[in-house]
Design a protein around this motif. Structure first.
Motif, PDB file in Angstrom:
ATOM      1  N   HIS A  92      21.669  62.434  83.035  1.00  0.00           N
ATOM      2  CA  HIS A  92      21.482  60.944  83.690  1.00  0.00           C
ATOM      3  C   HIS A  92      19.928  60.962  83.978  1.00  0.00           C
ATOM      4  O   HIS A  92      20.130  62.380  84.682  1.00  0.00           O
ATOM      5  CB  HIS A  92      22.622  60.564  84.271  1.00  0.00           C
ATOM      6  N   ASP A 130      17.975  58.315  78.594  1.00  0.00           N
ATOM      7  CA  ASP A 130      16.578  58.139  77.792  1.00  0.00           C
ATOM      8  C   ASP A 130      16.901  59.231  76.908  1.00  0.00           C
ATOM      9  O   ASP A 130      16.419  59.711  75.857  1.00  0.00           O
ATOM     10  CB  ASP A 130      15.915  58.491  78.768  1.00  0.00           C
ATOM     11  N   THR A 201      22.305  51.182  79.817  1.00  0.00           N
ATOM     12  CA  THR A 201      20.903  51.299  80.104  1.00  0.00           C
ATOM     13  C   THR A 201      20.110  50.236  80.240  1.00  0.00           C
ATOM     14  O   THR A 201      20.561  49.687  80.676  1.00  0.00           O
ATOM     15  CB  THR A 201      20.858  52.194  78.581  1.00  0.00           C
ATOM     16  N   CYS A 202      19.020  51.353  80.787  1.00  0.00           N
ATOM     17  CA  CYS A 202      18.282  50.407  81.998  1.00  0.00           C
ATOM     18  C   CYS A 202      17.334  49.255  80.727  1.00  0.00           C
ATOM     19  O   CYS A 202      17.432  49.233  79.763  1.00  0.00           O
ATOM     20  CB  CYS A 202      17.093  50.944  81.612  1.00  0.00           C
TER      21      CYS A 202
HETATM   22 FE1  FES Z   1      19.945  55.718  82.286  1.00  0.00          FE
HETATM   23 FE2  FES Z   1      17.547  54.432  82.659  1.00  0.00          FE
HETATM   24  S1  FES Z   1      18.650  55.925  83.938  1.00  0.00           S
HETATM   25  S2  FES Z   1      18.867  54.947  81.023  1.00  0.00           S
END
Ligand code: FES
Length: 580
Positions: A92, A130, A201-202
């Motif tokens: 993460h 990511d 996710t973001c």
């Molecule tokens: Fe995991 Fe942005 S912190 S997708």
């Protein structure tokens, strides 16, 4: 990557037997142990689908992993396979120190070796945050076992005082307002509760969303799988279909090399530009492509950028969030618009071509998230490749997230030698800096930091932020989060830590940025630069032991995806995109 059409090749638990010197005994022993978990011979004779589980208490972006695994297992069983879940490294963004990018290659190695070591006829890769999707695709490409990507999906958006908010473009926006003393401690604490409204996710077109879209463009995930949010029924149905398809690709032996072709990578590059995607996407695409013997032709990428408009109106380049993209039809809507620019014959994981999948997705409908080709958000693609004596091997700027006023700019350099120097001095009231200066940060490249952290989004010095300055030209050899915005030059090659010209910039030097001419120049003559080099030779960083030693000894530059040199095939890589 070799794939086999040999019908006599062992399947399921018969493949990849542990070495005891007696194959019959190896299988006998393996079955005895797995029967301890209650399996029958009938179950064990099925094709096996491995499911890479990256659920972790440290990874809320993968917080729906248990539900996804249940849906994938249902799909596998419905199609006649046997699902076998196994853990791998999980990363993460906010919980990996010094930076998740430092550990991406470790996750890729773990994924590759666990796919290879354990008996499976196909593998479902559950990733999302990511670095996880690139790591999984890098590992799967090298392992050569049929593989299908399943992303966890985006988080929901939250609300703060009537304004819709989501991680992490709004995280940065609110933090910048706090630094500028526009909002107080109580308000920034209240926003903190709202920015991440669910697991997933973001919610903007950051790196995770970019990689989800690229996986679909590459044809390595289920059509329509990039956009459903993490907590929706659509996401679970995608997971079920992924499981069922995994059994099909196991039977057809559809290995990653048959999907991840030069045409597939060209499609992904096209999509990266059209979505105004994260600059990290290009590093990760280079790393995945590198595993299959390809290298990105950056001059060709720049030409593609000039002819590929940005069509998707998502933050940080636009207005909307991933759930809006999903309601607008997701990738099918985008791919339909991009058809004239795509390699439609590229094979996808379904066994059909990308063109056939676009046709099968049905007719367009009215929406305001994906623009038509003739009415883009930006007429040219999101990225530009810069060159010049400061970046002889190239640098990247995300044009769609930059301030148009600063794209032709000459200014005085204010230099920070490394991330610690930046942290120490950026907010010093005595710092000699104006809004017209260019902030330069050295030593945050792959070897420099190490791990090429997302520190390229240098903060505006506090005294300028308080005076209302929102953007400045910033230059580094590092990366920037896909959720960030600004006139920010990244991935300067070669990096400072291996003696790239960036190492020799001093405060007070003049630098010229011209996006129109694709130029990044240090306006200092060669004799002076040679003098500086002789005076202060660069000591390339090293480490005595462990993964850090492996990393520093082996990491390649950003244009090769910052992969390890021993993980890419030997020989000269083929350039992509290939000439039409
Ligand atoms: Fe995991 Fe942005 S912190 S997708």
């Amino acid at each position: 990557m070799a794939h086999s059409d040999d019908p006599s090749e062992p399947i399921g638990f018969h493949r990849g037997l542990t070495s005891y010197g007696d194959a019959g005994f190896s299988l006998f022993l393996r079955k005895a142990f797995i029967k301890g978990a209650g399996y029958s011979d009938a179950a064990l004779d099925r094709p096996v689908v491995g499911i890479a589980d990256t659920g972790s208490a440290y990874n809320p972006c993968h917080g729906n992993a248990p539900a996804l695994i249940e849906a994938v297992r249902r799909g596998v069983l419905m199609a006649g396979g046997l699902p076998m879940t196994f853990p791998t490294v999980s990363l993460h963004e906010s919980f990996a120190q010094p930076t998740s990018m430092f550990l991406r290659n470790l996750m890729a190695i773990d994924t590759e070796e666990m796919i290879r070591a354990q008996p499976m006829d196909a593998v479902v890769l559950i990733g999302g945050c990511d670095k996880t999707v690139p790591a999984q695709l890098m590992g799967a490409a090298s392992a050569g076992v049929p593989a299908i990507q399943l992303v966890t999906g985006s988080m929901l958006t939250g609300g703060h005082r009537g304004e819709r908010v989501g991680a992490c473009t709004d995280c940065r926006r609110y933090w910048a307002r706090f630094r500028a003393e526009e909002i107080d401690g109580a308000e920034i604490a209240a926003v903190n509760d709202q920015l991440v409204a669910s697991v997933g996710t973001c919610s903007v077109m950051g790196t995770a969303s970019t990689m989800a879209c690229l996986a679909e463009a590459l044809g390595i995930s289920v059509p329509g799988s990039a956009s459903p949010p993490a907590t929706t029924a659509d996401r679970m149905r995608v997971a079920e279909r992924t499981g069922a398809l995994a059994v099909r690709i196991a039977r057809d032996r559809l290995t990653p090399d048959r999907v991840l072709t030069a045409d597939a990578f060209e499609n992904a590059m096209r999509v990266l530009l059209a979505i105004g995607g994260s600059t990290n996407g290009i590093v990760h695409l280079a790393a995945i492509a590198g595993r299959l013997g390809f290298a990105i032709d950056f001059d060709a990428l720049d030409r593609m950028a000039r002819e590929t408009p940005v069509l998707v109106d998502l933050k940080p380049s636009g207005r909307h969030y991933m759930e809006d993209f999903h309601h607008a039809g997701g990738m099918a809507t985008l791919l339909r618009e991009l058809k004239p620019l795509l390699r439609l014959d590229a094979l996808t994981i379904t066994g059909r071509t990308l063109g056939e999948e676009v046709e099968a997705a049905g007719p367009p409908f009215a929406q305001d998230v994906v623009r038509p080709l003739d009415r883009p958000i930006h007429p040219q693609g999101g990225l530009a490749v810069l060159r010049g004596n400061l970046a002889p091997e190239g640098a990247i700027i995300k044009v769609s997230a930059a301030d148009a006023r600063l794209m032709e700019h000459e200014g005085r350099a204010v230099v920070f030698e490394n991330a610690e120097d930046l942290a120490r001095r950026i907010d010093d009231p005595a710092l000699d800096v104006t809004a017209d200066d260019i902030l330069v940060l050295k030593n945050i490249g792959p070897k420099g930091a190490p791990g090429m952290p997302e520190a390229g989004y240098l903060p505006i010095p506090a005294k300028l932020a308080r005076a209302g300055v929102k953007d400045m030209v910033r230059i580094s050899d590092g990366r920037m989060s896909g959720t960030a915005f600004g006139t920010i030059v990244l991935h300067v090659l070669p990096e400072a830590a291996i003696g790239g010209p960036l190492a020799w910039v001093q405060s007070g030097d003049r630098i010229r940025l011209s996006v129109a001419r694709r130029e990044l120049s240090l306006l200092v003559d060669d004799t002076e630069l040679e003098r500086r080099k002789a005076e202060r030779p660069v000591a390339t960083p090293g480490a005595a032991r462990g993964y850090r030693k492996l990393y520093l000894d082996s990491v390649l530059q950003a244009d090769r995806g910052a992969d390890f040199d021993f993980l890419v095939p030997p020989g000269v890589p083929a350039k992509i995109p290939t000439a039409r």
